[in-house]
Design a protein around this motif. Structure first.
Motif, PDB file in Angstrom:
ATOM      1  N   ASP A  86      25.963  44.098  15.175  1.00  0.00           N
ATOM      2  CA  ASP A  86      27.090  43.942  16.097  1.00  0.00           C
ATOM      3  C   ASP A  86      28.315  43.523  15.302  1.00  0.00           C
ATOM      4  O   ASP A  86      28.257  42.589  14.495  1.00  0.00           O
ATOM      5  CB  ASP A  86      26.761  42.890  17.160  1.00  0.00           C
ATOM      6  CG  ASP A  86      27.858  42.768  18.210  1.00  0.00           C
ATOM      7  OD1 ASP A  86      28.712  43.674  18.274  1.00  0.00           O
ATOM      8  OD2 ASP A  86      27.853  41.773  18.960  1.00  0.00           O
ATOM      9  N   ALA A  87      29.422  44.207  15.539  1.00  0.00           N
ATOM     10  CA  ALA A  87      30.664  43.855  14.858  1.00  0.00           C
ATOM     11  C   ALA A  87      31.185  42.534  15.401  1.00  0.00           C
ATOM     12  O   ALA A  87      31.293  42.340  16.607  1.00  0.00           O
ATOM     13  CB  ALA A  87      31.697  44.963  15.070  1.00  0.00           C
ATOM     14  N   VAL A  88      31.474  41.625  14.500  1.00  0.00           N
ATOM     15  CA  VAL A  88      31.968  40.306  14.889  1.00  0.00           C
ATOM     16  C   VAL A  88      33.485  40.272  14.743  1.00  0.00           C
ATOM     17  O   VAL A  88      34.011  40.624  13.680  1.00  0.00           O
ATOM     18  CB  VAL A  88      31.331  39.209  14.015  1.00  0.00           C
ATOM     19  CG1 VAL A  88      31.881  37.839  14.390  1.00  0.00           C
ATOM     20  CG2 VAL A  88      29.818  39.235  14.155  1.00  0.00           C
ATOM     21  N   PRO A  89      34.210  39.864  15.785  1.00  0.00           N
ATOM     22  CA  PRO A  89      35.681  39.859  15.690  1.00  0.00           C
ATOM     23  C   PRO A  89      36.213  38.790  14.742  1.00  0.00           C
ATOM     24  O   PRO A  89      35.738  37.663  14.732  1.00  0.00           O
ATOM     25  CB  PRO A  89      36.126  39.579  17.128  1.00  0.00           C
ATOM     26  CG  PRO A  89      34.971  38.915  17.764  1.00  0.00           C
ATOM     27  CD  PRO A  89      33.744  39.473  17.120  1.00  0.00           C
ATOM     28  N   PHE A  90      37.186  39.175  13.952  1.00  0.00           N
ATOM     29  CA  PHE A  90      37.849  38.245  13.051  1.00  0.00           C
ATOM     30  C   PHE A  90      39.359  38.377  13.224  1.00  0.00           C
ATOM     31  O   PHE A  90      39.863  39.466  13.501  1.00  0.00           O
ATOM     32  CB  PHE A  90      37.492  38.531  11.591  1.00  0.00           C
ATOM     33  CG  PHE A  90      36.063  38.246  11.242  1.00  0.00           C
ATOM     34  CD1 PHE A  90      35.645  36.945  11.003  1.00  0.00           C
ATOM     35  CD2 PHE A  90      35.135  39.270  11.158  1.00  0.00           C
ATOM     36  CE1 PHE A  90      34.326  36.678  10.671  1.00  0.00           C
ATOM     37  CE2 PHE A  90      33.809  39.005  10.841  1.00  0.00           C
ATOM     38  CZ  PHE A  90      33.406  37.704  10.592  1.00  0.00           C
ATOM     39  N   LYS A  91      40.054  37.298  13.039  1.00  0.00           N
ATOM     40  CA  LYS A  91      41.509  37.357  13.088  1.00  0.00           C
ATOM     41  C   LYS A  91      42.038  38.121  11.882  1.00  0.00           C
ATOM     42  O   LYS A  91      41.407  38.179  10.832  1.00  0.00           O
ATOM     43  CB  LYS A  91      42.077  35.937  13.103  1.00  0.00           C
ATOM     44  CG  LYS A  91      41.790  35.178  14.395  1.00  0.00           C
ATOM     45  CD  LYS A  91      42.432  33.802  14.370  1.00  0.00           C
ATOM     46  CE  LYS A  91      42.157  33.066  15.670  1.00  0.00           C
ATOM     47  NZ  LYS A  91      42.750  31.712  15.673  1.00  0.00           N
ATOM     48  N   LYS A  92      43.219  38.697  12.066  1.00  0.00           N
ATOM     49  CA  LYS A  92      43.915  39.426  11.006  1.00  0.00           C
ATOM     50  C   LYS A  92      43.154  40.665  10.531  1.00  0.00           C
ATOM     51  O   LYS A  92      43.380  41.160   9.441  1.00  0.00           O
ATOM     52  CB  LYS A  92      44.202  38.506   9.819  1.00  0.00           C
ATOM     53  CG  LYS A  92      45.111  37.332  10.164  1.00  0.00           C
ATOM     54  CD  LYS A  92      45.389  36.468   8.962  1.00  0.00           C
ATOM     55  CE  LYS A  92      46.283  35.295   9.342  1.00  0.00           C
ATOM     56  NZ  LYS A  92      46.554  34.400   8.201  1.00  0.00           N
ATOM     57  N   GLN A  93      42.238  41.146  11.346  1.00  0.00           N
ATOM     58  CA  GLN A  93      41.536  42.374  10.992  1.00  0.00           C
ATOM     59  C   GLN A  93      42.430  43.568  11.311  1.00  0.00           C
ATOM     60  O   GLN A  93      43.134  43.585  12.315  1.00  0.00           O
ATOM     61  CB  GLN A  93      40.221  42.490  11.772  1.00  0.00           C
ATOM     62  CG  GLN A  93      39.416  43.728  11.416  1.00  0.00           C
ATOM     63  CD  GLN A  93      38.027  43.664  12.047  1.00  0.00           C
ATOM     64  OE1 GLN A  93      37.520  42.596  12.309  1.00  0.00           O
ATOM     65  NE2 GLN A  93      37.433  44.794  12.282  1.00  0.00           N
ATOM     66  N   ASN A  94      42.432  44.560  10.447  1.00  0.00           N
ATOM     67  CA  ASN A  94      43.234  45.749  10.699  1.00  0.00           C
ATOM     68  C   ASN A  94      42.773  46.439  11.974  1.00  0.00           C
ATOM     69  O   ASN A  94      41.593  46.443  12.299  1.00  0.00           O
ATOM     70  CB  ASN A  94      43.128  46.731   9.524  1.00  0.00           C
ATOM     71  CG  ASN A  94      43.804  46.186   8.285  1.00  0.00           C
ATOM     72  OD1 ASN A  94      44.771  45.440   8.375  1.00  0.00           O
ATOM     73  ND2 ASN A  94      43.283  46.543   7.131  1.00  0.00           N
TER      74      ASN A  94
END
Length: 253
Positions: A86-94
C-alpha cells in the motif's frame, strides 16, 4: 481433536502481526508467511504453536515449495490472504497520477497473483478434505473510489494510486469466483474490507477522515480481527462469497 491451523500471508506487517497474535491466543496453530525474514525473526522468535516461513508468493515455484513444506505436517483449514503493498502518503511528494509500470506489476502481483497462488495450492487441499475458510483482506476501496481531496489537504501533492483500487476490486472478483467454485465442497471464501484503521496518521488527516465517517472515528484493529475470527470458525458456516465492510458507515453515504 485436530488443532485448527491458520496460515497468514504478510504476517510481518502492521495488521499481519496482530492477526497472528490473536489467532495464537485463540489456540490456533499459526503459520506466518512473509518475504521479510529479519522482521519475522525479530517478531516471532520462540513462540509456541507458531512457525514462520519466508516466501515470495508472487513466484509459483516458491509457493509450491511452501505448500510442500507445510503439507508434510499440517492441514491448513484457515487461509488469510493479507499480503499487500500500500502506498503511504508523504508530504512534499511529487504529484504523480500514474504509477510506473514496474510498480503496477509488483503491486498487483503481490495481492492478486499471490492470493491466487495461495488459493491454488492450499485451497485445493481444503477441497480434498472438504473443509476450510479462505479470507481475503480487502478495503472500503473495493466498492468506492479514493477521495483524493482528503489526501490533498493533509499531504501536499499526494494522490492515492490507481493500483490500490484496482487490486481491491480485483480481490472481490477473486473472492466471488472461488466462493462459487468451492461452495459445494464446504470451503468458504469471503472478503473483509476495512475502512481507515488508526495507525499513526497525522492529526489533520485524522480530522479529515472522521468528518466523512458517520461514527466519527477510525477503527481499532481488534474490530477487524473479530470479524476475521468469526469467518474462520464454524459460526459462519453458511456465509460465503461476501464482501463485508467494516467502515463505521463510510460507504453508506
Amino acid at each position: 481433536m485436530r488443532k485448527n491451523v491458520c496460515l497468514i500471508t504478510g504476517g510481518a506487517g502492521f495488521l499481519g502481526r496482530k492477526y497472528c497474535e490473536f489467532f495464537l491466543k485463540k489456540g490456533f496453530m499459526v503459520l506466518c508467511v512473509d518475504k521479510d525474514k529479519n522482521k519475522l525473526i525479530k517478531t516471532y522468535t520462540n513462540k509456541k504453536n507458531f512457525k514462520f516461513f519466508t516466501c515470495d508468493i508472487t513466484k509459483e515455484k516458491s509457493v509450491l515449495n511452501l505448500y510442500n513444506k507445510i503439507n508434510k505436517n499440517f492441514f491448513v483449514n484457515v487461509l488469510i490472504n493479507n499480503a499487500a503493498i500500500d502506498a503511504v502518503p508523504f508530504k512534499k511528494q511529487n504529484k504523480i497520477k500514474f504509477p510506473k509500470v514496474q510498480d503496477w506489476d509488483k503491486e498487483l502481483d503481490v495481492s492478486l497473483k499471490g492470493s491466487f497462488l495461495m488459493i491454488k495450492y492450499f485451497g485445493e487441499e481444503m477441497i480434498k478434505k472438504k473443509e476450510g475458510s479462505i479470507i481475503n483482506i480487502g478495503s472500503d476501496l473495493s466498492v468506492i473510489a479514493p477521495n483524493q481531496k482528503l489526501y490533498k489537504s493533509s499531504y501536499k501533492n499526494y494522490i492515492k494510486p490507481v493500483t490500490y483500487s484496482v487490486i481491491k476490486h480485483g480481490m472481490l472478483g477473486l473472492t466471488k469466483y472461488f466462493a462459487s467454485l468451492y461452495a459445494k465442497d464446504n470451503v468458504r471464501v469471503n472478503m473483509v474490507s476495512p475502512g481507515p484503521i488508526k495507525n499513526k496518521q497525522s492529526s489533520k488527516f485524522l480530522k479529515e477522515l472522521t468528518n466523512v465517517i458517520p461514527m466519527e472515528r477510525l477503527s481499532d484493529p481488534i474490530e477487524i480481527i473479530g470479524l476475521i475470527y468469526f469467518l474462520a470458525t464454524k459460526g459462519s458456516s453458511y456465509i460465503t462469497g461476501q464482501n463485508i465492510l467494516i467502515d463505521g458507515g463510510r460507504t453508506i453515504i
